[in-house]
Motif scaffolding. Structure first.
Motif, PDB file in Angstrom:
ATOM      1  N   SER A 149      -1.967  15.354  -1.169  1.00  9.57           N
ATOM      2  CA  SER A 149      -2.160  15.003  -2.571  1.00  9.57           C
ATOM      3  C   SER A 149      -2.145  16.234  -3.462  1.00  9.57           C
ATOM      4  N   GLU A 196      -0.384  11.037  -4.717  1.00 11.72           N
ATOM      5  CA  GLU A 196      -0.076  10.257  -3.515  1.00 11.72           C
ATOM      6  C   GLU A 196       0.361  11.173  -2.361  1.00 11.72           C
ATOM      7  N   ARG A 210      -0.317   4.921  -1.525  1.00 12.84           N
ATOM      8  CA  ARG A 210      -1.109   4.801  -2.742  1.00 12.84           C
ATOM      9  C   ARG A 210      -2.209   5.868  -2.800  1.00 12.84           C
ATOM     10  N   GLU A 211      -2.602   6.212  -4.001  1.00 12.79           N
ATOM     11  CA  GLU A 211      -3.594   7.275  -4.198  1.00 12.79           C
ATOM     12  C   GLU A 211      -4.906   6.971  -3.469  1.00 12.79           C
ATOM     13  N   ASN A 212      -5.281   5.699  -3.384  1.00 10.77           N
ATOM     14  CA  ASN A 212      -6.555   5.324  -2.752  1.00 10.77           C
ATOM     15  C   ASN A 212      -6.395   5.011  -1.265  1.00 10.77           C
ATOM     16  N   PHE A 213      -5.235   5.298  -0.691  1.00  7.17           N
ATOM     17  CA  PHE A 213      -4.940   4.934   0.699  1.00  7.17           C
ATOM     18  C   PHE A 213      -5.971   5.522   1.657  1.00  7.17           C
ATOM     19  N   ASP A 273      -6.460  14.616   5.881  1.00 10.57           N
ATOM     20  CA  ASP A 273      -7.334  15.619   5.253  1.00 10.57           C
ATOM     21  C   ASP A 273      -6.671  16.995   5.212  1.00 10.57           C
ATOM     22  N   LYS A 302      -7.594  10.189   9.709  1.00  8.10           N
ATOM     23  CA  LYS A 302      -8.340  10.793   8.590  1.00  8.10           C
ATOM     24  C   LYS A 302      -8.215  12.312   8.629  1.00  8.10           C
ATOM     25  N   SER A 349       0.815  -1.214   0.000  1.00 10.92           N
ATOM     26  CA  SER A 349       0.000   0.000   0.000  1.00 10.92           C
ATOM     27  C   SER A 349       0.847   1.261   0.000  1.00 10.92           C
ATOM     28  N   GLN A 379      -8.992   6.900   0.975  1.00  4.97           N
ATOM     29  CA  GLN A 379     -10.369   6.547   0.650  1.00  4.97           C
ATOM     30  C   GLN A 379     -10.697   5.100   1.038  1.00  4.97           C
ATOM     31  N   ASP A 380      -9.811   4.184   0.711  1.00  2.07           N
ATOM     32  CA  ASP A 380     -10.113   2.758   0.892  1.00  2.07           C
ATOM     33  C   ASP A 380      -9.709   2.196   2.246  1.00  2.07           C
TER      34      ASP A 380
END
Length: 283
Positions: free
Chosen positions: A66, A34, A89-92, A111, A107, A15, A94-95
């Motif tokens: 990001s 990222e 990773r870019e989706n770290f 953010d 988070k 990840s 979100q996912d």
């Protein structure tokens, strides 16, 4: 001089990636989707994250959000320099972070990473120790170590926000075709006289409609944005030890006095003072 989008590749089963880059003689002004955690160790250096240019001594630990433009942190450092860079990773977010209630503080940390966060004191010391430790661990243990690092950062009070506004380049990423065309036009023409009627026609808008559209996308007038772009290009040239007078004309101004006045208005100091202060920090 054009800002570059860095394409980051990850191992299929991981990840994040943790590595030690060395780009001392490379002027790499770039961004990537990222989120990145950077530790740099040197006698002194400069950090350029978003609109912030400031100095660090001995070491620095930064969390960069990001699509926030930044310069490589070992640029022009002539003494010994060590770096550790951790990229998620870019989706770290979100996912992996969003769905888990226990990660609420992490988070919030990620953010607000778009501001560029610099950590100091015991936080920096502890995080760096853990970074070195997880570098040699297996995938699962290193991932748990990363979560521990993010938890430490999320609860730290030893943190400084480098920017007080959003400096992400979403203004052209959110509207890739039209704003991409405008961005390319500005980049190709900032060193000469720009024409708002010309760019409006290129994106199939009337001049008044274009001005409204551009202001909505960027919260700036087209003229103010072009001037901001020119001043940012001027900063990059000055950091490469270019002459102030040459820089003035290279970025599209035809009056040295106006360039000095506008630079001071935007940056808070004259080009000469800016150059002297920041170049002296990397010698």
């Amino acid at each position: 001089m054009k800002i570059q989008k860095e394409i980051i590749e990850f191992e299929e089963d991981k990840s994040f990636k943790l590595f030690s880059p060395s780009l001392k003689n490379c002027f790499f002004w770039h961004y990537h989707p990222e989120i990145e955690l950077v530790y740099v160790e040197a006698s002194n250096g400069i950090r350029h994250v978003g609109k912030n240019i400031s100095d660090f001594k001995e070491s620095d630990l930064l969390l960069i959000g990001s699509n926030v433009p930044h310069l490589n942190f070992d640029y022009k450092i002539q003494t010994e320099c060590r770096q550790l860079v951790l990229q998620m990773r870019e989706n770290f977010l979100q996912d992996l972070i969003f769905p888990i209630p226990e990660f609420e503080n992490i988070k919030k940390l990620l953010d607000r990473s778009y501001l560029g966060l610099s950590f100091s004191g015991e936080t920096k010391k502890l995080v760096v120790e853990k970074l070195h430790h997880i570098k040699d661990e297996n995938s699962f243990k290193s991932f748990i170590g990363l979560i521990e690092i993010l938890q430490i950062l999320a609860h730290s009070t030893e943190v400084k926000e480098l920017n007080n506004e959003d400096t992400r380049i979403k203004w052209f990423l959110n509207d890739k075709i039209r704003m991409g065309t405008i961005y390319d036009y500005i980049h190709e023409n900032y060193d000469k006289k720009t024409n708002v009627n010309e760019i409006a026609e290129m994106v199939s808008l009337s001049t008044p409609a274009f001005c409204r559209y551009f202001k909505k996308q960027t919260n700036m007038t087209f003229t103010d944005f072009v001037n901001t772009y020119r001043i940012n290009q001027a900063k990059l040239l000055l950091l490469q030890n270019s002459c102030v007078t040459e820089v003035c004309f290279q970025v599209g101004f035809d009056s040295l006095s106006y360039f000095n006045k506008l630079f001071k208005k935007y940056i808070g100091e004259t080009p000469s003072a800016f150059k002297k202060k920041h170049l002296s920090k990397v010698k």
